[in-house]
Design an enzyme around this catalytic site. Structure first.
Site, PDB file in Angstrom:
ATOM      1  N   SER A 130      37.780   8.603   3.311  1.00 36.66           N
ATOM      2  CA  SER A 130      37.663   9.516   4.451  1.00 36.66           C
ATOM      3  C   SER A 130      38.902  10.397   4.459  1.00 36.66           C
ATOM      4  O   SER A 130      39.958   9.985   3.946  1.00 36.66           O
ATOM      5  CB  SER A 130      37.616   8.681   5.738  1.00 36.66           C
ATOM      6  N   TYR A 143      40.935   2.687  12.290  1.00 35.13           N
ATOM      7  CA  TYR A 143      40.052   3.144  11.202  1.00 35.13           C
ATOM      8  C   TYR A 143      40.893   3.755  10.078  1.00 35.13           C
ATOM      9  O   TYR A 143      40.714   3.428   8.894  1.00 35.13           O
ATOM     10  CB  TYR A 143      39.068   4.169  11.764  1.00 35.13           C
ATOM     11  N   LYS A 147      41.321   2.856   5.985  1.00 32.07           N
ATOM     12  CA  LYS A 147      41.041   3.795   4.893  1.00 32.07           C
ATOM     13  C   LYS A 147      42.289   4.016   4.020  1.00 32.07           C
ATOM     14  O   LYS A 147      42.172   4.211   2.803  1.00 32.07           O
ATOM     15  CB  LYS A 147      40.493   5.107   5.457  1.00 32.07           C
ATOM     16  N   THR A 178      26.059  12.006  10.271  1.00 33.17           N
ATOM     17  CA  THR A 178      25.391  10.699  10.168  1.00 33.17           C
ATOM     18  C   THR A 178      25.467  10.009  11.532  1.00 33.17           C
ATOM     19  O   THR A 178      26.142  10.489  12.449  1.00 33.17           O
ATOM     20  CB  THR A 178      26.101   9.786   9.148  1.00 33.17           C
TER      21      THR A 178
END
Ligand SMILES: NC(=O)c1ccc[n+]([C@@H]2O[C@H](COP(=O)([O-])OP(=O)(O)OC[C@H]3O[C@@H](n4cnc5c(N)ncnc54)[C@H](OP(=O)(O)O)[C@@H]3O)[C@@H](O)[C@H]2O)c1
Length: 230
Positions: A130, A143, A147, A178
């Site tokens: 990402s 998050y 990553k 998404t």
């Protein structure tokens, strides 16, 4: 067709993983990873040679038994992931653990279990990272940390496995249209504007390009941003 290379795509039940499975389907036999068995069965019916590979990646015993069926694997795409966001002051240990468990530990463990099969095929591991794996923003700490960790994992894996003929590509997409992005935007309280985001098919095309690079080439990192004013 039995002579086509075999690819396992995690997170194939929707989003970037499903688009990647579709992109690889003309040239690969496919194992479709995910927990939503109905979605996996539906996608498998659409594709020429694909079957569901339903496993909860956080269940080590299930993972080991599912991985044991692969003697030779040409492509492993890690697309499964979770995004629990939050400012540091609002993020309990559980939030850090969940991001790290799915986005890092499961990726490392599945890769480890499949390494003999990948080496046997001189295979390719693709990790859907990402933009948050390159630069962390406020409110994205748990998050982004996962990553960053999986970027380090990919770099170490590449250094170790290149001598065995295994290629390792990290793909860094920006915001992509998404269900994960819908949840992120809802959490931010913003307006969901799919036309401003990447299409999952565009990320899948980058995966396809990495996997189909000529044998003398190793695409190590691919960064993809949405293109404004297109
Ligand atoms: N969307 C974006 O804007 C964006 C941007 C940059 C990077 N990414 C990364 O791209 C990857 C795919 O994201 P996406 O947007 O396609 O997400 P998504 O639509 O939410 O799909 C996530 C996938 O992960 C699977 N998954 C989650 N937890 C799992 C578990 N415990 N065991 C097995 N499968 C699990 C889900 O399958 P089941 O529910 O069937 O288990 C689903 O197929 C992720 O790694 C994400 O971090 C996304």
């Amino acid at each position: 067709m039995a002579d086509q290379p075999l690819a396992l795509v995690t997170g194939a039940s929707r989003g970037i993983g499903a688009a990647t499975a579709r992109a690889l389907a003309p040239t690969h036999r496919l194992l479709l990873g995910g927990r939503d068995e109905q979605a996996l069965a539906g996608l498998a019916r659409e594709l020429p040679d694909a079957r569901p590979w339903p496993v909860d990646l956080t269940d080590p015993a299930a993972l080991a038994s599912a991985a044991a069926e692969c003697a030779e694997l040409h492509v492993l795409v890690h697309s499964a992931g979770v995004a629990r966001l939050g400012r540091v002051e609002d993020s309990p240990a559980e939030s850090w653990r969940h991001n790290l468990e799915v986005n890092v530990v499961a990726v490392a463990e599945l890769t480890r279990l499949l390494l003999p099969a990948l080496r046997a095929a001189h295979g390719h591991v693709v990790l859907i990272n990402s933009g948050q794996g390159l630069a962390a923003r406020e409110g994205w700490g748990p998050y982004a940390a996962s990553k960053f960790a999986v970027r380090a994992f990919a770099d170490a894996l590449r250094a170790e496995e290149e001598p065995h003929g295994v290629r390792v590509t990290s793909v860094y997409p920006g915001r992509t249209d998404t269900e994960m992005q819908q949840a992120v935007v809802a959490g931010e309280g913003g307006e969901y504007t799919p036309e401003k985001y990447l299409r999952p098919e565009s990320v899948a095309a980058a995966v396809h390009a990495a996997v189909s690079a000529s044998p003398d080439a190793h695409l190590t990192e691919v960064t993809i941003r949405p293109r404004p004013n297109r």
